[in-house]
Design a protein around this motif. Sequence first.
Motif, PDB file in Angstrom:
ATOM      1  N   THR A   1      47.753   8.802  79.248  1.00  0.00           N
ATOM      2  CA  THR A   1      48.099   7.390  79.121  1.00  0.00           C
ATOM      3  C   THR A   1      47.105   6.542  79.896  1.00  0.00           C
ATOM      4  OG1 THR A   1      50.419   7.991  78.958  1.00  0.00           O
ATOM      5  CG2 THR A   1      49.923   5.700  79.485  1.00  0.00           C
ATOM      6  N   ARG A   2      46.725   5.431  79.299  1.00  0.00           N
ATOM      7  CA  ARG A   2      45.721   4.579  79.915  1.00  0.00           C
ATOM      8  C   ARG A   2      46.242   3.960  81.211  1.00  0.00           C
ATOM      9  NH1 ARG A   2      42.666  -0.577  77.109  1.00  0.00           N
ATOM     10  NH2 ARG A   2      42.125  -1.618  79.045  1.00  0.00           N
ATOM     11  N   ASN A   3      45.439   4.084  82.260  1.00  0.00           N
ATOM     12  CA  ASN A   3      45.726   3.499  83.558  1.00  0.00           C
ATOM     13  C   ASN A   3      45.449   1.998  83.509  1.00  0.00           C
ATOM     14  OD1 ASN A   3      45.163   2.598  86.317  1.00  0.00           O
ATOM     15  ND2 ASN A   3      45.291   4.786  86.850  1.00  0.00           N
ATOM     16  N   PRO A   4      46.282   1.169  84.174  1.00  0.00           N
ATOM     17  CA  PRO A   4      45.998  -0.275  84.178  1.00  0.00           C
ATOM     18  C   PRO A   4      44.614  -0.607  84.718  1.00  0.00           C
ATOM     19  CG  PRO A   4      48.197   0.166  85.016  1.00  0.00           C
ATOM     20  CD  PRO A   4      47.530   1.495  84.867  1.00  0.00           C
ATOM     21  N   ALA A   5      44.064   0.256  85.548  1.00  0.00           N
ATOM     22  CA  ALA A   5      42.731   0.017  86.093  1.00  0.00           C
ATOM     23  C   ALA A   5      41.619   0.443  85.138  1.00  0.00           C
ATOM     24  CB  ALA A   5      42.576   0.763  87.412  1.00  0.00           C
ATOM     25  N   THR A   6      41.987   0.988  83.999  1.00  0.00           N
ATOM     26  CA  THR A   6      41.009   1.486  83.040  1.00  0.00           C
ATOM     27  C   THR A   6      40.230   0.336  82.403  1.00  0.00           C
ATOM     28  OG1 THR A   6      42.239   3.496  82.551  1.00  0.00           O
ATOM     29  CG2 THR A   6      40.751   2.697  80.848  1.00  0.00           C
ATOM     30  N   THR A   7      38.936   0.549  82.250  1.00  0.00           N
ATOM     31  CA  THR A   7      38.052  -0.450  81.645  1.00  0.00           C
ATOM     32  C   THR A   7      37.516   0.079  80.323  1.00  0.00           C
ATOM     33  OG1 THR A   7      37.372  -1.248  83.826  1.00  0.00           O
ATOM     34  CG2 THR A   7      35.950  -1.797  81.955  1.00  0.00           C
TER      35      THR A   7
ATOM     36  N   LEU B   1      24.738   4.770  68.743  1.00  0.00           N
ATOM     37  CA  LEU B   1      26.114   4.601  68.284  1.00  0.00           C
ATOM     38  C   LEU B   1      26.887   3.698  69.243  1.00  0.00           C
ATOM     39  CD1 LEU B   1      27.242   8.179  67.181  1.00  0.00           C
ATOM     40  CD2 LEU B   1      26.633   6.255  65.718  1.00  0.00           C
ATOM     41  N   GLN B   2      26.530   3.787  70.544  1.00  0.00           N
ATOM     42  CA  GLN B   2      27.233   3.033  71.579  1.00  0.00           C
ATOM     43  C   GLN B   2      28.746   3.278  71.481  1.00  0.00           C
ATOM     44  OE1 GLN B   2      25.691   0.785  74.340  1.00  0.00           O
ATOM     45  NE2 GLN B   2      24.717   2.708  73.759  1.00  0.00           N
ATOM     46  N   CYS B   3      29.118   4.549  71.476  1.00  0.00           N
ATOM     47  CA  CYS B   3      30.507   4.952  71.318  1.00  0.00           C
ATOM     48  C   CYS B   3      31.411   4.267  72.345  1.00  0.00           C
ATOM     49  CB  CYS B   3      30.639   6.467  71.473  1.00  0.00           C
ATOM     50  SG  CYS B   3      29.897   7.405  70.131  1.00  0.00           S
ATOM     51  N   GLY B   4      32.580   3.875  71.893  1.00  0.00           N
ATOM     52  CA  GLY B   4      33.568   3.322  72.799  1.00  0.00           C
ATOM     53  C   GLY B   4      34.163   4.403  73.675  1.00  0.00           C
ATOM     54  N   MET B   5      34.413   4.069  74.941  1.00  0.00           N
ATOM     55  CA  MET B   5      35.060   4.985  75.878  1.00  0.00           C
ATOM     56  C   MET B   5      35.816   4.160  76.909  1.00  0.00           C
ATOM     57  SD  MET B   5      31.905   6.221  78.368  1.00  0.00           S
ATOM     58  CE  MET B   5      31.283   7.415  77.216  1.00  0.00           C
ATOM     59  N   ASN B   6      36.750   4.795  77.577  1.00  0.00           N
ATOM     60  CA  ASN B   6      37.482   4.170  78.674  1.00  0.00           C
ATOM     61  C   ASN B   6      37.036   4.796  79.989  1.00  0.00           C
ATOM     62  OD1 ASN B   6      39.183   2.363  77.215  1.00  0.00           O
ATOM     63  ND2 ASN B   6      40.457   4.101  76.590  1.00  0.00           N
ATOM     64  N   LEU B   7      36.945   3.962  81.023  1.00  0.00           N
ATOM     65  CA  LEU B   7      36.567   4.433  82.348  1.00  0.00           C
ATOM     66  C   LEU B   7      37.654   4.071  83.346  1.00  0.00           C
ATOM     67  CD1 LEU B   7      32.806   3.338  82.502  1.00  0.00           C
ATOM     68  CD2 LEU B   7      33.765   5.502  81.675  1.00  0.00           C
ATOM     69  N   THR B   8      38.074   5.061  84.126  1.00  0.00           N
ATOM     70  CA  THR B   8      39.084   4.848  85.165  1.00  0.00           C
ATOM     71  C   THR B   8      38.518   5.306  86.496  1.00  0.00           C
ATOM     72  OG1 THR B   8      40.837   5.277  83.553  1.00  0.00           O
ATOM     73  CG2 THR B   8      41.446   5.339  85.883  1.00  0.00           C
ATOM     74  N   PRO B   9      38.453   4.422  87.502  1.00  0.00           N
ATOM     75  CA  PRO B   9      37.930   4.832  88.812  1.00  0.00           C
ATOM     76  C   PRO B   9      38.744   5.981  89.407  1.00  0.00           C
ATOM     77  CG  PRO B   9      38.057   2.446  88.666  1.00  0.00           C
ATOM     78  CD  PRO B   9      38.779   2.989  87.464  1.00  0.00           C
ATOM     79  N   VAL B  10      38.059   6.917  90.043  1.00  0.00           N
ATOM     80  CA  VAL B  10      38.699   8.036  90.729  1.00  0.00           C
ATOM     81  C   VAL B  10      38.066   8.171  92.109  1.00  0.00           C
ATOM     82  CG1 VAL B  10      39.279   9.282  88.617  1.00  0.00           C
ATOM     83  CG2 VAL B  10      37.066   9.680  89.702  1.00  0.00           C
TER      84      VAL B  10
ATOM     85  N   VAL C   1      33.934   7.617  88.099  1.00  0.00           N
ATOM     86  CA  VAL C   1      34.967   7.268  87.131  1.00  0.00           C
ATOM     87  C   VAL C   1      35.312   8.481  86.278  1.00  0.00           C
ATOM     88  CG1 VAL C   1      34.417   4.810  86.953  1.00  0.00           C
ATOM     89  CG2 VAL C   1      33.207   6.452  85.507  1.00  0.00           C
ATOM     90  N   GLU C   2      36.471   8.400  85.668  1.00  0.00           N
ATOM     91  CA  GLU C   2      36.900   9.402  84.697  1.00  0.00           C
ATOM     92  C   GLU C   2      36.714   8.812  83.304  1.00  0.00           C
ATOM     93  OE1 GLU C   2      40.552  12.369  84.802  1.00  0.00           O
ATOM     94  OE2 GLU C   2      41.182  10.347  84.282  1.00  0.00           O
ATOM     95  N   VAL C   3      36.073   9.572  82.423  1.00  0.00           N
ATOM     96  CA  VAL C   3      35.836   9.152  81.048  1.00  0.00           C
ATOM     97  C   VAL C   3      36.980   9.634  80.172  1.00  0.00           C
ATOM     98  CG1 VAL C   3      34.317   9.382  79.045  1.00  0.00           C
ATOM     99  CG2 VAL C   3      33.332   9.226  81.346  1.00  0.00           C
ATOM    100  N   SER C   4      37.523   8.748  79.365  1.00  0.00           N
ATOM    101  CA  SER C   4      38.574   9.138  78.427  1.00  0.00           C
ATOM    102  C   SER C   4      38.308   8.521  77.066  1.00  0.00           C
ATOM    103  CB  SER C   4      39.957   8.719  78.944  1.00  0.00           C
ATOM    104  OG  SER C   4      40.033   7.322  79.120  1.00  0.00           O
ATOM    105  N   GLU C   5      39.013   9.029  76.077  1.00  0.00           N
ATOM    106  CA  GLU C   5      38.807   8.586  74.700  1.00  0.00           C
ATOM    107  C   GLU C   5      39.276   7.144  74.514  1.00  0.00           C
ATOM    108  OE1 GLU C   5      40.874  11.347  72.296  1.00  0.00           O
ATOM    109  OE2 GLU C   5      39.577  13.039  72.786  1.00  0.00           O
TER     110      GLU C   5
ATOM    111  N   ARG D   1      31.753  -3.854  83.436  1.00  0.00           N
ATOM    112  CA  ARG D   1      31.669  -3.205  84.742  1.00  0.00           C
ATOM    113  C   ARG D   1      33.012  -2.576  85.094  1.00  0.00           C
ATOM    114  NH1 ARG D   1      29.227  -5.799  90.284  1.00  0.00           N
ATOM    115  NH2 ARG D   1      30.497  -4.657  91.788  1.00  0.00           N
ATOM    116  N   ALA D   2      33.001  -1.310  85.458  1.00  0.00           N
ATOM    117  CA  ALA D   2      34.224  -0.600  85.813  1.00  0.00           C
ATOM    118  C   ALA D   2      34.217  -0.134  87.260  1.00  0.00           C
ATOM    119  CB  ALA D   2      34.400   0.616  84.900  1.00  0.00           C
ATOM    120  N   LEU D   3      33.094  -0.282  87.935  1.00  0.00           N
ATOM    121  CA  LEU D   3      32.919   0.363  89.231  1.00  0.00           C
ATOM    122  C   LEU D   3      31.971  -0.475  90.084  1.00  0.00           C
ATOM    123  CD1 LEU D   3      33.724   3.173  90.486  1.00  0.00           C
ATOM    124  CD2 LEU D   3      31.502   4.005  89.698  1.00  0.00           C
TER     125      LEU D   3
END
Length: 708
Positions: A6-12, A21-30, A35-39, A471-473
């Motif tokens: 589940t996406r964290n509220p801090a996820t960017t 392609l510049q694929c979309g991804m989510n980044l969550t600070p750890v 950061v943690e990369v998620s789909e 910016r995520a970090l």
Amino acid sequence: MQSTGTRNPATTPTHCPYCALQCGMNLTPVEGGTVEVSERADFPVNRGALCGKGRTAAAVLAPGARLTSPLVRSGDGALVPAGWDEALDRIAGNLERTRARYGADALGVFGGGGLTNEKAYALGKFARVVLGTSQIDYNGRFCMSSAAAAGTRAFGLDRGLPFPLEDVPRTGCVILVGSNPAETMPPSLRYFTELRENGGTLIVVDPRRTKTAEQADLHLAPRPGTDLALALGMLHLVVAEGRVDEAYVEERTSGWEEARAAAMAHWPEHVERITGVSVPELREAVRLFCAPEAAMVLTARGPEQQAKGTDTVGAWINLCLATGRAGRPLSGYGCLTGQGNGQGGREHGQKADQLPGYRKLTDPAARRHVAGVWGVDPDSLPGPGRSAYELLDALGTDVRSLLVMGSNPVVSAPRAAHVEERLRSLDFLAVCDVVLSETAELADVVLPVTQWAEETGTTTNLEGRVLLRRRALTPPDGIRGDLEVLHGLAGRLGVEKGFPTDPEEVFEELRRASAGGPADYSGIDYRRLAEENGVFWPCPAPTGGDETRDPAAPHPGTPRLFLDRFATDDGRARFVPVAHRPSAEEPDDEYPVLLTTGRVVSQYQSGAQTRRVAELNAAAPGPFVELHPRLAARLGAAEGDPLAVVSRRGRAVAPARITTGIRPDTVFMPFHWPGEGRANTLTNPALDPTSRMPEFKVCAVRVETVTS
């Protein structure tokens, strides 16, 4: 790292730092400052899929993998840590001294296709306004400049793809020329798989039986350097078999008779002798391409990185035009741009001959417009400078000091040993990078700059879709952004205003500078990019001049180009007559084998970042020489044996990888590594006369076993 929870509220939500392609991804600070990369399933290009490079992109953010302090060359020749003021003062002082002694054109600037639009724009402005030099180009010249030149010549406008990728599975046939997306941009392979699932056909043109070619309905394996003859042979058959769309040619094109005459000189048996592709294969390719109502030709570096790359791409465009496969729904010619911002990087001013908005530097109206935005006299702007390889070749002689931003030419340039020698001969070299690349190791000053996850900015993917990286970090102490670097240098060189550090402020100026140009971004802003998941250019600002739309409504962007008219003065596409000619360097008794180069799935470009990721290195630990069993038998080489590949420019050594998936007259080497396995030690810097693209994809070599 990757997570699918589940996406964290801090996820960017943001985009991958690698390919176009510049694929979309989510980044969550750890913990640990990364950061943690998620789909991220909401982005339509990759729909959540990520390749290994994207999944592991956060690894390069770790302190041990990246630069954390400016470095300066000490008296004993070592690079030692320094403060930012010292480093910037040293750069500015050396640039000023070089200019005072030798003139402004003794200063060079070399950019990169991975820079954001804001950075590319600011770098071009810095070169022309602050330094006053014409000597600026970028590594994107090595990637898609021939396709850009051919597209502009035929259609009046270059955009990698004139349609979104979502159109690919819906067409009837795709000819994929010199591209291996299964390894270069894996999330895109689903589009070609879906094409076949929908009943369409895939034709792959490649001298190697790549992982992409294995998926094809028809694989054509021409001799390297003969793609131009192959396209002309297909066009000959289109004419001979009565498959020309005469009504389309009459209504929407010009120059057909000359192009037709040129193609008719390339009859099938002649083309078979040149290419090694049999006449039955040629006829089958034409049948598959012409049978459906809609079809596409997509090229990549294979046909483009040749000294005749512009004409080669032009021949494939001629095939599209003759069959009515351009400017119609689900049809057209497109280029699969390689670098992350290869498209935007060539649109906004870091290319030797261009101003922002894809304007020509030689156009007086373009100069007046951009100079007005910049607040300078149009006559103060220098003219076009040297192209990328020509700039690198002039180092240490005409160009005495160089600023490099986001590029590693020691590994990526053709005739790389010579380029390395030229870099060493400079009076002064400064490099901005996130890691200590092979080029940075030669520098007098190295500046550690922020990475993709630590900064906000825009990129433009291969579809012409302008995207917002967020910016995520917070970057570590001691790291600054490239915009901060340019701001600091400009101030030290006497230009106090015009180089803001806020990327959105830079983008707002870019919008004004691009307004009215071929690549018009004036109707795009950060809010729209965030809300709409990207906007396709051209996207002009509302002017009230279009009676079909509410004058106050924003322009929707242009996902599909040329459906009504082409971007030429009369709205017609241009056929250009072209003829096959040999490669700049053909095999002979001394160098009897052809070398071609390319990428592997687990490394990227010069490898400066991916070679620092353990998982990627485990999958692709080093260079290799791919060769056919017949050639291996003649050499007495077994799998894994060290082989020396020798060209007129140097020698590279790597282990043998024996496969029937390559032509017996050809060897392949990936180009991601430095040292003795550096493939670009061998490659030929012969330049396309129009695009100035070097001939990376074909040169003459000999292969030797290495005895201990």
